[in-house]
Write a protein that holds these residues in place. Sequence first.
Motif, PDB file in Angstrom:
ATOM      1  N   LEU A  40      -2.473   1.486  15.718  1.00 27.53           N
ATOM      2  CA  LEU A  40      -2.623   1.712  14.281  1.00 27.53           C
ATOM      3  C   LEU A  40      -3.028   0.430  13.579  1.00 27.53           C
ATOM      4  N   MET A  41      -2.371  -0.688  13.897  1.00 24.35           N
ATOM      5  CA  MET A  41      -2.700  -1.945  13.232  1.00 24.35           C
ATOM      6  C   MET A  41      -4.109  -2.409  13.596  1.00 24.35           C
ATOM      7  N   ASN A  42      -4.547  -2.154  14.822  1.00 29.94           N
ATOM      8  CA  ASN A  42      -5.926  -2.488  15.206  1.00 29.94           C
ATOM      9  C   ASN A  42      -6.922  -1.670  14.383  1.00 29.94           C
ATOM     10  N   ALA A  43      -6.602  -0.380  14.182  1.00 31.79           N
ATOM     11  CA  ALA A  43      -7.486   0.476  13.382  1.00 31.79           C
ATOM     12  C   ALA A  43      -7.535  -0.007  11.937  1.00 31.79           C
ATOM     13  N   LEU A  44      -6.385  -0.418  11.404  1.00 42.13           N
ATOM     14  CA  LEU A  44      -6.353  -0.917  10.032  1.00 42.13           C
ATOM     15  C   LEU A  44      -7.112  -2.233   9.893  1.00 42.13           C
ATOM     16  N   GLN A  45      -7.022  -3.092  10.908  1.00 40.47           N
ATOM     17  CA  GLN A  45      -7.761  -4.348  10.865  1.00 40.47           C
ATOM     18  C   GLN A  45      -9.260  -4.095  10.884  1.00 40.47           C
ATOM     19  N   SER A  46      -9.692  -3.157  11.729  1.00 44.07           N
ATOM     20  CA  SER A  46     -11.114  -2.810  11.773  1.00 44.07           C
ATOM     21  C   SER A  46     -11.561  -2.226  10.445  1.00 44.07           C
ATOM     22  N   TYR A  47     -10.725  -1.349   9.866  1.00 41.79           N
ATOM     23  CA  TYR A  47     -11.047  -0.766   8.570  1.00 41.79           C
ATOM     24  C   TYR A  47     -11.200  -1.845   7.511  1.00 41.79           C
ATOM     25  N   GLN A  48     -10.257  -2.796   7.477  1.00 41.88           N
ATOM     26  CA  GLN A  48     -10.317  -3.828   6.451  1.00 41.88           C
ATOM     27  C   GLN A  48     -11.489  -4.782   6.662  1.00 41.88           C
ATOM     28  N   ASN A  49     -11.779  -5.101   7.905  1.00 42.65           N
ATOM     29  CA  ASN A  49     -12.936  -5.963   8.188  1.00 42.65           C
ATOM     30  C   ASN A  49     -14.221  -5.326   7.684  1.00 42.65           C
ATOM     31  N   GLU A  50     -14.304  -4.014   7.807  1.00 37.10           N
ATOM     32  CA  GLU A  50     -15.508  -3.291   7.412  1.00 37.10           C
ATOM     33  C   GLU A  50     -15.564  -3.047   5.911  1.00 37.10           C
ATOM     34  N   SER A  51     -14.423  -2.662   5.328  1.00 40.40           N
ATOM     35  CA  SER A  51     -14.416  -2.232   3.925  1.00 40.40           C
ATOM     36  C   SER A  51     -14.154  -3.364   2.943  1.00 40.40           C
ATOM     37  N   LYS A  52     -13.487  -4.433   3.400  1.00 45.14           N
ATOM     38  CA  LYS A  52     -13.055  -5.541   2.531  1.00 45.14           C
ATOM     39  C   LYS A  52     -12.071  -5.076   1.464  1.00 45.14           C
ATOM     40  N   GLN A  53     -11.405  -3.967   1.690  1.00 47.72           N
ATOM     41  CA  GLN A  53     -10.496  -3.396   0.709  1.00 47.72           C
ATOM     42  C   GLN A  53      -9.044  -3.769   1.005  1.00 47.72           C
ATOM     43  N   THR A  54      -8.271  -3.917  -0.069  1.00 45.53           N
ATOM     44  CA  THR A  54      -6.831  -4.067   0.073  1.00 45.53           C
ATOM     45  C   THR A  54      -6.237  -2.790   0.665  1.00 45.53           C
ATOM     46  N   ILE A  55      -5.278  -2.942   1.565  1.00 48.40           N
ATOM     47  CA  ILE A  55      -4.567  -1.791   2.114  1.00 48.40           C
ATOM     48  C   ILE A  55      -3.190  -1.730   1.461  1.00 48.40           C
ATOM     49  N   PHE A  56      -2.796  -0.547   1.024  1.00 51.17           N
ATOM     50  CA  PHE A  56      -1.492  -0.344   0.404  1.00 51.17           C
ATOM     51  C   PHE A  56      -0.526   0.162   1.467  1.00 51.17           C
ATOM     52  N   ILE A  57       0.588  -0.529   1.616  1.00 51.26           N
ATOM     53  CA  ILE A  57       1.593  -0.188   2.619  1.00 51.26           C
ATOM     54  C   ILE A  57       2.803   0.424   1.921  1.00 51.26           C
ATOM     55  N   GLU A  58       3.130   1.658   2.270  1.00 50.97           N
ATOM     56  CA  GLU A  58       4.298   2.329   1.710  1.00 50.97           C
ATOM     57  C   GLU A  58       5.470   2.159   2.675  1.00 50.97           C
ATOM     58  N   TYR A  59       6.623   1.793   2.115  1.00 53.10           N
ATOM     59  CA  TYR A  59       7.781   1.459   2.950  1.00 53.10           C
ATOM     60  C   TYR A  59       9.033   1.994   2.280  1.00 53.10           C
ATOM     61  N   ILE A  60       9.567   3.091   2.802  1.00 55.94           N
ATOM     62  CA  ILE A  60      10.764   3.684   2.213  1.00 55.94           C
ATOM     63  C   ILE A  60      11.994   2.926   2.691  1.00 55.94           C
ATOM     64  N   MET A  61      12.883   2.593   1.778  1.00 53.79           N
ATOM     65  CA  MET A  61      14.043   1.756   2.074  1.00 53.79           C
ATOM     66  C   MET A  61      15.249   2.623   2.427  1.00 53.79           C
ATOM     67  N   LEU A  62      15.621   2.611   3.707  1.00 48.54           N
ATOM     68  CA  LEU A  62      16.724   3.420   4.218  1.00 48.54           C
ATOM     69  C   LEU A  62      17.882   2.508   4.616  1.00 48.54           C
ATOM     70  N   ASP A  63      19.013   2.724   4.032  1.00 50.92           N
ATOM     71  CA  ASP A  63      20.172   1.855   4.229  1.00 50.92           C
ATOM     72  C   ASP A  63      20.549   1.746   5.712  1.00 50.92           C
ATOM     73  N   GLY A  64      20.547   0.505   6.211  1.00 43.20           N
ATOM     74  CA  GLY A  64      20.962   0.241   7.579  1.00 43.20           C
ATOM     75  C   GLY A  64      19.971   0.649   8.652  1.00 43.20           C
ATOM     76  N   VAL A  65      18.835   1.178   8.242  1.00 40.50           N
ATOM     77  CA  VAL A  65      17.840   1.644   9.218  1.00 40.50           C
ATOM     78  C   VAL A  65      16.660   0.688   9.306  1.00 40.50           C
ATOM     79  N   ASN A  66      16.093   0.334   8.155  1.00 42.29           N
ATOM     80  CA  ASN A  66      14.882  -0.488   8.144  1.00 42.29           C
ATOM     81  C   ASN A  66      14.872  -1.497   7.004  1.00 42.29           C
ATOM     82  N   ASP A  67      16.043  -1.753   6.407  1.00 37.90           N
ATOM     83  CA  ASP A  67      16.088  -2.537   5.171  1.00 37.90           C
ATOM     84  C   ASP A  67      16.750  -3.902   5.329  1.00 37.90           C
ATOM     85  N   GLN A  68      16.957  -4.359   6.569  1.00 42.17           N
ATOM     86  CA  GLN A  68      17.627  -5.633   6.787  1.00 42.17           C
ATOM     87  C   GLN A  68      16.626  -6.791   6.739  1.00 42.17           C
TER      88      GLN A  68
END
Length: 381
Positions: free
Chosen positions: A257-285
Amino acid sequence: MASSSKAPSSRRSVFDAVHIRSEFSAAGISAHFIPLIWKYVLQNPRCSDLDGVPSLPAAAYALLRQKFRPTTSTLTAAADSKDRTTTKLLICLQNGESVEAVVMRYDTRLGKYDGKPRPGGVRSTLCVSSQVGCKMGCRFCATGTMGFKSNLSSGEIVEQLVHASRYSQIRNVVFMGMGEPMNNYNALVEAIGVFTGSPFQLSPKRITVSTVGIIHGINKFNGDLPKVNLAVSLHAPDQDIRCQIMPAARAFPLGKLMNALQSYQNESKQTIFIEYIMLDGVNDQEEHAHQLGKLLETFKAVVNLIPFNPIGSSSNFKTSSDQNVKNFQKVLKGIYRIRTTIRQQMGQDIAGACGQLVVSLPDERSAGGATLLSDIEDLRI
Protein backbone atom coordinates in the motif's frame (compact mmCIF):
# COMPACT_ATOMS: atom_id res chain seq x y z
CA MET A 1 -43.49 -9.77 -7.51
CA ALA A 2 -40.37 -10.08 -9.65
CA SER A 3 -41.86 -8.06 -12.48
CA SER A 4 -42.87 -5.17 -10.20
CA SER A 5 -39.37 -4.94 -8.70
CA LYS A 6 -37.79 -4.66 -12.14
CA ALA A 7 -40.22 -2.14 -13.59
CA PRO A 8 -38.74 1.06 -12.05
CA SER A 9 -35.21 0.22 -13.21
CA SER A 10 -36.28 0.25 -16.88
CA ARG A 11 -35.95 4.04 -16.78
CA ARG A 12 -32.57 5.33 -15.65
CA SER A 13 -31.60 8.48 -13.86
CA VAL A 14 -31.04 11.35 -16.24
CA PHE A 15 -27.78 11.86 -14.30
CA ASP A 16 -26.40 8.47 -15.43
CA ALA A 17 -24.01 10.24 -17.77
CA VAL A 18 -22.66 7.31 -19.78
CA HIS A 19 -26.14 5.99 -20.54
CA ILE A 20 -27.75 9.28 -21.54
CA ARG A 21 -24.77 10.16 -23.72
CA SER A 22 -24.94 6.74 -25.37
CA GLU A 23 -28.67 7.03 -26.00
CA PHE A 24 -28.34 10.56 -27.38
CA SER A 25 -25.49 9.49 -29.64
CA ALA A 26 -27.45 6.52 -30.98
CA ALA A 27 -30.39 8.82 -31.72
CA GLY A 28 -28.19 11.41 -33.42
CA ILE A 29 -28.84 14.04 -30.73
CA SER A 30 -25.99 16.32 -29.68
CA ALA A 31 -24.61 15.72 -26.18
CA HIS A 32 -24.42 19.46 -25.57
CA PHE A 33 -28.12 19.37 -24.63
CA ILE A 34 -27.44 17.11 -21.65
CA PRO A 35 -26.14 19.79 -19.22
CA LEU A 36 -29.25 21.84 -20.05
CA ILE A 37 -31.40 18.92 -18.91
CA TRP A 38 -29.40 18.56 -15.68
CA LYS A 39 -29.72 22.29 -15.02
CA TYR A 40 -33.49 22.09 -15.49
CA VAL A 41 -33.78 19.27 -12.93
CA LEU A 42 -31.65 21.24 -10.45
CA GLN A 43 -33.83 24.31 -10.85
CA ASN A 44 -37.13 22.40 -10.77
CA PRO A 45 -36.92 20.04 -7.79
CA ARG A 46 -40.53 18.91 -8.04
CA CYS A 47 -40.54 18.09 -11.74
CA SER A 48 -41.95 14.64 -12.46
CA ASP A 49 -41.04 14.59 -16.14
CA LEU A 50 -38.67 16.30 -18.54
CA ASP A 51 -41.19 17.76 -20.97
CA GLY A 52 -40.53 21.23 -19.58
CA VAL A 53 -36.85 21.33 -20.53
CA PRO A 54 -36.63 24.21 -23.01
CA SER A 55 -35.28 24.09 -26.57
CA LEU A 56 -34.57 20.38 -27.06
CA PRO A 57 -35.03 18.59 -30.37
CA ALA A 58 -38.34 16.73 -30.61
CA ALA A 59 -36.52 13.40 -30.70
CA ALA A 60 -34.90 14.19 -27.34
CA TYR A 61 -38.24 14.58 -25.58
CA ALA A 62 -39.47 11.22 -26.90
CA LEU A 63 -36.25 9.51 -25.81
CA LEU A 64 -36.32 11.08 -22.36
CA ARG A 65 -39.93 9.99 -21.79
CA GLN A 66 -39.11 6.44 -22.77
CA LYS A 67 -35.80 5.84 -21.02
CA PHE A 68 -35.06 8.40 -18.30
CA ARG A 69 -36.45 9.95 -15.14
CA PRO A 70 -35.50 13.33 -13.60
CA THR A 71 -34.31 11.45 -10.50
CA THR A 72 -34.63 7.81 -9.49
CA SER A 73 -34.11 8.43 -5.76
CA THR A 74 -36.33 10.15 -3.22
CA LEU A 75 -35.40 12.28 -0.23
CA THR A 76 -37.44 10.64 2.53
CA ALA A 77 -36.12 12.38 5.65
CA ALA A 78 -33.84 15.23 6.72
CA ALA A 79 -32.56 15.95 10.22
CA ASP A 80 -30.69 19.01 11.46
CA SER A 81 -28.22 18.95 14.32
CA LYS A 82 -29.03 21.22 17.25
CA ASP A 83 -26.34 23.69 16.25
CA ARG A 84 -27.67 23.71 12.65
CA THR A 85 -24.23 22.98 11.20
CA THR A 86 -25.13 19.51 9.97
CA THR A 87 -28.06 18.17 7.96
CA LYS A 88 -28.43 14.44 7.50
CA LEU A 89 -30.38 13.29 4.44
CA LEU A 90 -31.99 9.85 4.14
CA ILE A 91 -32.38 8.97 0.48
CA CYS A 92 -34.45 6.05 -0.79
CA LEU A 93 -33.23 4.42 -4.02
CA GLN A 94 -35.50 2.94 -6.66
CA ASN A 95 -34.53 -0.60 -5.57
CA GLY A 96 -35.98 0.11 -2.13
CA GLU A 97 -32.64 0.43 -0.32
CA SER A 98 -31.59 3.64 1.41
CA VAL A 99 -28.36 5.61 1.79
CA GLU A 100 -27.29 8.70 3.68
CA ALA A 101 -25.73 11.95 2.61
CA VAL A 102 -24.59 14.56 5.14
CA VAL A 103 -24.31 18.31 4.59
CA MET A 104 -21.75 20.03 6.85
CA ARG A 105 -21.59 23.81 7.03
CA TYR A 106 -18.43 25.73 7.94
CA ASP A 107 -18.09 29.44 8.62
CA THR A 108 -14.62 30.31 7.34
CA ARG A 109 -14.63 33.58 9.29
CA LEU A 110 -14.37 31.62 12.55
CA GLY A 111 -11.06 29.97 11.66
CA LYS A 112 -7.63 30.90 10.39
CA TYR A 113 -5.64 29.86 7.37
CA ASP A 114 -1.85 29.96 7.46
CA GLY A 115 -2.12 31.67 10.85
CA LYS A 116 -4.15 34.60 9.56
CA PRO A 117 -7.85 35.48 9.77
CA ARG A 118 -9.51 35.50 6.40
CA PRO A 119 -12.73 36.87 4.96
CA GLY A 120 -15.44 34.49 3.91
CA GLY A 121 -18.70 33.05 5.06
CA VAL A 122 -20.60 29.82 5.34
CA ARG A 123 -19.72 27.16 2.81
CA SER A 124 -20.84 23.58 2.74
CA THR A 125 -19.27 20.15 2.31
CA LEU A 126 -21.35 17.19 1.22
CA CYS A 127 -20.44 13.68 2.35
CA VAL A 128 -21.78 11.16 -0.16
CA SER A 129 -22.20 7.39 -0.18
CA SER A 130 -20.99 5.15 -3.00
CA GLN A 131 -22.56 1.84 -1.93
CA VAL A 132 -25.41 0.49 0.17
CA GLY A 133 -23.48 -1.10 3.02
CA CYS A 134 -19.83 -2.05 2.69
CA LYS A 135 -17.71 -5.17 2.14
CA MET A 136 -14.74 -3.97 4.15
CA GLY A 137 -16.09 -4.85 7.60
CA CYS A 138 -14.02 -2.35 9.61
CA ARG A 139 -14.77 -3.20 13.23
CA PHE A 140 -15.03 0.42 14.38
CA CYS A 141 -17.53 1.46 11.68
CA ALA A 142 -21.29 0.97 11.91
CA THR A 143 -21.68 0.67 8.14
CA GLY A 144 -19.76 -2.59 8.29
CA THR A 145 -22.53 -4.14 10.39
CA MET A 146 -24.85 -3.86 7.37
CA GLY A 147 -22.68 -5.99 5.12
CA PHE A 148 -22.65 -5.20 1.41
CA LYS A 149 -25.97 -4.80 -0.38
CA SER A 150 -25.41 -3.03 -3.69
CA ASN A 151 -23.36 -0.53 -5.66
CA LEU A 152 -24.87 2.85 -6.45
CA SER A 153 -25.10 3.88 -10.07
CA SER A 154 -23.29 7.06 -11.02
CA GLY A 155 -26.67 8.75 -11.28
CA GLU A 156 -27.57 7.74 -7.73
CA ILE A 157 -24.29 9.23 -6.51
CA VAL A 158 -24.93 12.47 -8.39
CA GLU A 159 -28.51 12.63 -7.14
CA GLN A 160 -27.19 12.97 -3.57
CA LEU A 161 -25.69 16.29 -4.67
CA VAL A 162 -28.95 17.21 -6.39
CA HIS A 163 -30.94 16.60 -3.19
CA ALA A 164 -28.34 18.34 -1.00
CA SER A 165 -28.20 21.40 -3.27
CA ARG A 166 -31.74 22.20 -2.20
CA TYR A 167 -30.54 22.64 1.38
CA SER A 168 -27.23 24.39 0.87
CA GLN A 169 -24.87 25.57 -1.84
CA ILE A 170 -22.34 22.76 -1.94
CA ARG A 171 -18.72 23.79 -2.39
CA ASN A 172 -16.89 20.57 -1.51
CA VAL A 173 -17.72 16.86 -1.86
CA VAL A 174 -16.14 14.04 0.14
CA PHE A 175 -16.66 10.34 -0.60
CA MET A 176 -16.64 9.35 3.05
CA GLY A 177 -20.17 8.01 3.44
CA MET A 178 -21.37 4.45 3.14
CA GLY A 179 -19.25 2.07 1.11
CA GLU A 180 -15.74 1.78 -0.30
CA PRO A 181 -15.59 4.11 -3.33
CA MET A 182 -12.77 2.18 -5.01
CA ASN A 183 -15.01 -0.92 -5.05
CA ASN A 184 -17.46 1.02 -7.22
CA TYR A 185 -14.73 2.59 -9.31
CA ASN A 186 -16.42 3.17 -12.68
CA ALA A 187 -19.45 4.83 -11.12
CA LEU A 188 -17.12 6.92 -8.93
CA VAL A 189 -15.18 8.23 -11.93
CA GLU A 190 -18.34 8.89 -13.91
CA ALA A 191 -20.05 10.75 -11.05
CA ILE A 192 -17.02 12.98 -10.44
CA GLY A 193 -16.98 13.75 -14.15
CA VAL A 194 -20.53 15.08 -13.78
CA PHE A 195 -19.67 17.00 -10.59
CA THR A 196 -16.85 18.87 -12.34
CA GLY A 197 -18.84 19.73 -15.48
CA SER A 198 -21.82 21.95 -16.17
CA PRO A 199 -24.04 22.79 -14.34
CA PHE A 200 -22.38 21.72 -11.05
CA GLN A 201 -18.90 23.07 -11.87
CA LEU A 202 -17.16 21.77 -8.76
CA SER A 203 -13.39 22.07 -8.77
CA PRO A 204 -11.57 18.69 -8.67
CA LYS A 205 -9.46 20.22 -5.89
CA ARG A 206 -12.62 20.38 -3.75
CA ILE A 207 -13.46 16.71 -4.15
CA THR A 208 -11.94 14.03 -1.89
CA VAL A 209 -12.16 10.25 -2.27
CA SER A 210 -11.48 8.12 0.81
CA THR A 211 -10.34 4.50 0.54
CA VAL A 212 -9.24 1.82 3.01
CA GLY A 213 -6.33 1.20 0.64
CA ILE A 214 -7.57 -0.55 -2.52
CA ILE A 215 -4.23 -0.72 -4.31
CA HIS A 216 -5.45 -1.32 -7.86
CA GLY A 217 -7.76 1.69 -7.52
CA ILE A 218 -4.97 3.89 -6.19
CA ASN A 219 -2.80 2.86 -9.13
CA LYS A 220 -5.44 4.20 -11.57
CA PHE A 221 -6.58 7.17 -9.53
CA ASN A 222 -4.38 9.97 -10.83
CA GLY A 223 -4.84 8.96 -14.45
CA ASP A 224 -8.62 8.94 -14.19
CA LEU A 225 -9.16 11.68 -11.60
CA PRO A 226 -6.30 14.19 -11.77
CA LYS A 227 -6.36 16.92 -9.10
CA VAL A 228 -8.98 15.07 -7.03
CA ASN A 229 -7.81 14.58 -3.43
CA LEU A 230 -6.99 11.10 -2.16
CA ALA A 231 -7.61 10.19 1.49
CA VAL A 232 -6.48 6.87 2.93
CA SER A 233 -8.08 5.26 5.97
CA LEU A 234 -4.83 3.97 7.44
CA HIS A 235 -5.86 3.75 11.12
CA ALA A 236 -2.76 1.82 12.23
CA PRO A 237 1.00 2.06 11.60
CA ASP A 238 1.60 -1.68 11.17
CA GLN A 239 -0.07 -4.55 9.35
CA ASP A 240 -1.00 -6.60 12.42
CA ILE A 241 -3.07 -3.85 14.04
CA ARG A 242 -4.62 -2.95 10.69
CA CYS A 243 -5.77 -6.54 10.21
CA GLN A 244 -7.22 -6.65 13.73
CA ILE A 245 -9.42 -3.60 13.24
CA MET A 246 -9.79 -3.68 9.43
CA PRO A 247 -10.17 -7.29 8.20
CA ALA A 248 -9.95 -6.21 4.54
CA ALA A 249 -6.38 -5.02 5.15
CA ARG A 250 -5.22 -8.63 4.75
CA ALA A 251 -5.73 -8.21 1.00
CA PHE A 252 -3.70 -4.98 0.94
CA PRO A 253 -0.40 -5.44 2.84
CA LEU A 254 0.91 -2.22 4.32
CA GLY A 255 4.22 -2.36 2.45
CA LYS A 256 2.50 -2.69 -0.92
CA LEU A 257 0.00 0.00 0.00
CA MET A 258 2.74 2.48 0.91
CA ASN A 259 4.59 1.69 -2.34
CA ALA A 260 1.38 2.40 -4.28
CA LEU A 261 0.91 5.68 -2.41
CA GLN A 262 4.50 6.70 -3.09
CA SER A 263 4.05 6.01 -6.80
CA TYR A 264 0.79 7.96 -6.77
CA GLN A 265 2.40 10.94 -5.07
CA ASN A 266 5.45 10.90 -7.34
CA GLU A 267 3.12 11.04 -10.33
CA SER A 268 0.44 13.41 -9.04
CA LYS A 269 2.51 15.72 -6.78
CA GLN A 270 -0.57 15.85 -4.56
CA THR A 271 -0.80 15.87 -0.78
CA ILE A 272 -2.20 12.61 0.59
CA PHE A 273 -4.69 12.81 3.46
CA ILE A 274 -4.27 10.10 6.09
CA GLU A 275 -7.28 9.24 8.25
CA TYR A 276 -6.46 7.73 11.63
CA ILE A 277 -9.18 6.77 14.10
CA MET A 278 -8.02 6.97 17.72
CA LEU A 279 -8.89 3.78 19.63
CA ASP A 280 -8.01 3.65 23.31
CA GLY A 281 -5.18 1.21 23.98
CA VAL A 282 -5.21 -0.12 20.43
CA ASN A 283 -3.40 2.38 18.21
CA ASP A 284 -3.13 5.59 20.25
CA GLN A 285 0.10 5.12 22.23
CA GLU A 286 3.27 7.15 21.78
CA GLU A 287 5.02 4.18 20.17
CA HIS A 288 2.29 4.07 17.54
CA ALA A 289 2.80 7.77 16.82
CA HIS A 290 6.52 7.17 16.23
CA GLN A 291 5.75 4.21 13.97
CA LEU A 292 3.31 6.32 11.97
CA GLY A 293 5.76 9.21 11.76
CA LYS A 294 8.49 6.96 10.37
CA LEU A 295 6.03 5.42 7.91
CA LEU A 296 5.04 8.83 6.55
CA GLU A 297 8.23 10.86 6.85
CA THR A 298 9.00 10.61 3.11
CA PHE A 299 5.47 11.68 2.13
CA LYS A 300 3.78 15.01 1.69
CA ALA A 301 0.83 14.18 3.92
CA VAL A 302 -1.74 15.55 6.31
CA VAL A 303 -2.80 13.24 9.15
CA ASN A 304 -6.32 13.69 10.45
CA LEU A 305 -6.78 12.18 13.93
CA ILE A 306 -10.38 11.06 14.38
CA PRO A 307 -11.96 10.58 17.81
CA PHE A 308 -13.82 7.27 17.85
CA ASN A 309 -17.60 7.59 17.87
CA PRO A 310 -19.52 4.86 19.73
CA ILE A 311 -21.45 2.62 17.35
CA GLY A 312 -23.52 0.61 19.81
CA SER A 313 -23.24 -1.64 22.81
CA SER A 314 -21.63 -4.42 20.75
CA SER A 315 -18.45 -2.41 20.13
CA ASN A 316 -15.34 -3.41 22.06
CA PHE A 317 -13.58 -0.11 21.39
CA LYS A 318 -13.31 2.99 23.54
CA THR A 319 -12.52 6.58 22.64
CA SER A 320 -8.94 7.71 23.24
CA SER A 321 -8.48 10.29 25.96
CA ASP A 322 -8.01 13.89 24.88
CA GLN A 323 -4.51 13.76 26.34
CA ASN A 324 -3.54 10.72 24.28
CA VAL A 325 -4.82 12.39 21.13
CA LYS A 326 -2.85 15.57 21.90
CA ASN A 327 0.30 13.59 22.72
CA PHE A 328 -0.05 11.66 19.47
CA GLN A 329 -0.37 14.89 17.53
CA LYS A 330 2.61 16.38 19.35
CA VAL A 331 4.88 13.50 18.28
CA LEU A 332 3.84 13.68 14.63
CA LYS A 333 4.13 17.46 14.43
CA GLY A 334 7.04 18.08 16.75
CA ILE A 335 9.37 15.23 15.82
CA TYR A 336 8.37 14.25 12.28
CA ARG A 337 7.13 17.65 11.07
CA ILE A 338 3.94 16.07 9.71
CA ARG A 339 0.94 18.34 9.54
CA THR A 340 -1.61 16.79 11.92
CA THR A 341 -5.15 17.88 12.68
CA ILE A 342 -7.77 16.65 15.13
CA ARG A 343 -11.15 16.17 13.56
CA GLN A 344 -13.93 18.42 14.78
CA GLN A 345 -17.00 16.32 15.47
CA MET A 346 -20.23 17.46 13.87
CA GLY A 347 -23.68 15.93 13.89
CA GLN A 348 -23.24 13.49 16.78
CA ASP A 349 -26.69 14.33 18.13
CA ILE A 350 -28.23 13.07 14.86
CA ALA A 351 -25.86 10.07 14.57
CA GLY A 352 -24.15 12.00 11.81
CA ALA A 353 -20.57 11.69 12.98
CA CYS A 354 -17.72 9.69 11.50
CA GLY A 355 -18.20 5.92 11.50
CA GLN A 356 -21.81 6.06 12.71
CA LEU A 357 -23.39 5.70 9.29
CA VAL A 358 -25.81 2.80 9.16
CA VAL A 359 -29.30 2.55 7.73
CA SER A 360 -31.67 0.21 9.54
CA LEU A 361 -35.13 1.03 8.29
CA PRO A 362 -37.71 1.77 9.44
CA ASP A 363 -35.80 3.30 12.37
CA GLU A 364 -34.37 6.29 10.53
CA ARG A 365 -32.76 7.63 13.69
CA SER A 366 -29.95 5.09 13.32
CA ALA A 367 -28.62 6.68 10.16
CA GLY A 368 -25.46 8.77 10.12
CA GLY A 369 -22.57 10.21 8.13
CA ALA A 370 -19.02 11.48 8.14
CA THR A 371 -17.22 14.62 9.17
CA LEU A 372 -14.10 16.62 8.45
CA LEU A 373 -12.03 18.85 10.68
CA SER A 374 -12.73 21.69 8.27
CA ASP A 375 -13.45 21.83 4.61
CA ILE A 376 -10.80 20.37 2.39
CA GLU A 377 -9.39 23.71 1.24
CA ASP A 378 -8.16 24.41 4.77
CA LEU A 379 -6.14 21.20 4.83
CA ARG A 380 -4.34 21.60 1.51
CA ILE A 381 -0.65 22.39 1.76
